[in-house]
Design a protein around this motif. Structure first.
Motif, PDB file in Angstrom:
ATOM      1  N   VAL A 164       0.846  -1.206   0.000  1.00 32.35           N
ATOM      2  CA  VAL A 164       0.000   0.000   0.000  1.00 32.35           C
ATOM      3  C   VAL A 164       0.878   1.252   0.000  1.00 32.35           C
ATOM      4  N   HIS A 165       1.899   1.242   0.846  1.00 31.68           N
ATOM      5  CA  HIS A 165       2.795   2.392   0.954  1.00 31.68           C
ATOM      6  C   HIS A 165       3.384   2.762  -0.413  1.00 31.68           C
ATOM      7  N   GLU A 166       3.943   1.762  -1.091  1.00 31.78           N
ATOM      8  CA  GLU A 166       4.558   2.063  -2.393  1.00 31.78           C
ATOM      9  C   GLU A 166       3.509   2.459  -3.430  1.00 31.78           C
TER      10      GLU A 166
ATOM     11  N   CYS B  91       0.767   4.047  -2.911  1.00 31.38           N
ATOM     12  CA  CYS B  91       0.355   5.429  -2.648  1.00 31.38           C
ATOM     13  C   CYS B  91       1.354   6.427  -3.237  1.00 31.38           C
ATOM     14  N   HIS B  92       2.601   5.984  -3.382  1.00 32.77           N
ATOM     15  CA  HIS B  92       3.596   6.856  -4.024  1.00 32.77           C
ATOM     16  C   HIS B  92       3.300   7.051  -5.514  1.00 32.77           C
ATOM     17  N   LEU B  93       2.477   6.201  -6.081  1.00 32.98           N
ATOM     18  CA  LEU B  93       2.091   6.401  -7.489  1.00 32.98           C
ATOM     19  C   LEU B  93       1.333   7.713  -7.621  1.00 32.98           C
TER      20      LEU B  93
ATOM     21  N   ASN C  78       6.089  11.539  -2.450  1.00 26.69           N
ATOM     22  CA  ASN C  78       6.712  12.170  -1.282  1.00 26.69           C
ATOM     23  C   ASN C  78       6.059  11.600  -0.027  1.00 26.69           C
ATOM     24  N   HIS C  79       6.456  12.087   1.102  1.00 29.52           N
ATOM     25  CA  HIS C  79       5.799  11.647   2.343  1.00 29.52           C
ATOM     26  C   HIS C  79       5.010  12.812   2.949  1.00 29.52           C
ATOM     27  N   SER C  80       4.241  13.464   2.122  1.00 31.29           N
ATOM     28  CA  SER C  80       3.450  14.611   2.563  1.00 31.29           C
ATOM     29  C   SER C  80       2.244  14.143   3.380  1.00 31.29           C
TER      30      SER C  80
ATOM     31  N   ARG D  98      -0.791  14.522   2.576  1.00 37.77           N
ATOM     32  CA  ARG D  98      -1.760  13.904   1.662  1.00 37.77           C
ATOM     33  C   ARG D  98      -1.393  12.457   1.372  1.00 37.77           C
ATOM     34  N   PHE D  99      -0.078  12.225   1.286  1.00 38.94           N
ATOM     35  CA  PHE D  99       0.385  10.854   1.084  1.00 38.94           C
ATOM     36  C   PHE D  99      -0.078   9.968   2.245  1.00 38.94           C
ATOM     37  N   TRP D 100       0.208  10.411   3.489  1.00 41.71           N
ATOM     38  CA  TRP D 100      -0.146   9.589   4.648  1.00 41.71           C
ATOM     39  C   TRP D 100      -1.649   9.424   4.808  1.00 41.71           C
TER      40      TRP D 100
HETATM   41 ZN   LIG Z   1       7.720   6.025   1.117  1.00 36.66          ZN
END
Ligand SMILES: [Zn+2]
Length: 228
Positions: free
Chosen positions: A186-188, A190-192, A196-198, A200-202
């Motif tokens: 899921v983590h990777e 979401c990087h699509l 970044n680790h903003s 919004r990403f989290w």
């Molecule tokens: Zn990451």
């Protein structure tokens, strides 16, 4: 106050810099110092940081202690199921059963077993994970952004995602619990959407993996135990 005696060696690396800094990696202490820094300045600095250095050394020793040693009888998790490692001399082969991971090799040295298990894990990852990643990408509405799944064992990363939509995973994730495997995917993925680790990403990670914080804690605490 307790007396601090620093019973560790350290290496001094001089370069064109202005300040002193200390690094502790792989149980080695390195002090970076300016070219002409006097030795007693460096020594004093190390003395000041001795407690911190000692703590780091202990932490790293404990980590190394809990790493996989590839020894007969060791217990590992593979795809979320507990397996006992059996290691014996014989033709090079790895067999997976419900409760065992049986490795036979002509050469039972750590290096040789490591190479063998590395190769096997990579093959397993290629066989088992792309489908899972694609299905999850579909569920998350990100299938069109995903252009491929690759595997690579790196020393420091569980995964990586490129701007071109390639998700790269460390095959060692197969040795973590299933909810951790899913979190890392899921983590990777979401990087699509956010490279970044903003915040919004989290937010997006949380939407698809509400327990992601627990997974992060697990990785910090136990992640190193699947490394070999
Ligand atoms: Zn990451």
């Amino acid at each position: 106050m307790t007396e601090i005696n620093h019973n560790f060696d350290y290496e001094v690396i001089r370069s064109n810099r202005r300040t002193l800094s200390i690094e502790v990696h792989h149980q080695k202490v390195k002090v970076r110092a300016p070219q002409g820094a006097p030795n007693d300045w460096i020594e004093g600095f190390v003395y000041q940081k001795a407690k911190w250095i000692a703590r780091k050394l202990v932490e790293q020793a404990q980590r190394d202690e809990s790493r996989l040693k590839l020894q007969d009888g060791e217990v590992i998790s593979f795809m979320g199921q507990v397996r006992h490692l059996t290691i014996k001399e014989g033709v090079n082969r790895i067999q997976l059963t419900d409760d065992k991971l049986q490795i036979s090799n002509k050469d039972l040295s750590y290096e040789s077993l490591k190479k063998q298990l590395d190769r096997w894990l990579l093959a397993q990852a290629k066989e088992r994970l792309p489908q899972r990643v694609e299905t999850m990408a579909g569920t998350m509405g990100l299938a069109r952004k995903l252009s491929g799944v690759r595997f690579r064992k790196t020393k420091t990363q569980w995964g990586h995602c490129t701007a071109k939509g390639i998700v790269q995973l460390n095959q060692l994730i197969l040795l973590t619990p299933t909810h951790i495997i899913d979190y890392l995917i899921v983590h990777e993925l979401c990087h699509l959407k956010h490279l970044n680790h903003s915040k919004r990403f989290w937010k997006l990670v949380e939407k698809h993996c509400p327990d992601y914080q627990q997974a992060e804690v697990w990785l910090k605490q136990y992640g190193h135990s699947v490394w070999f």
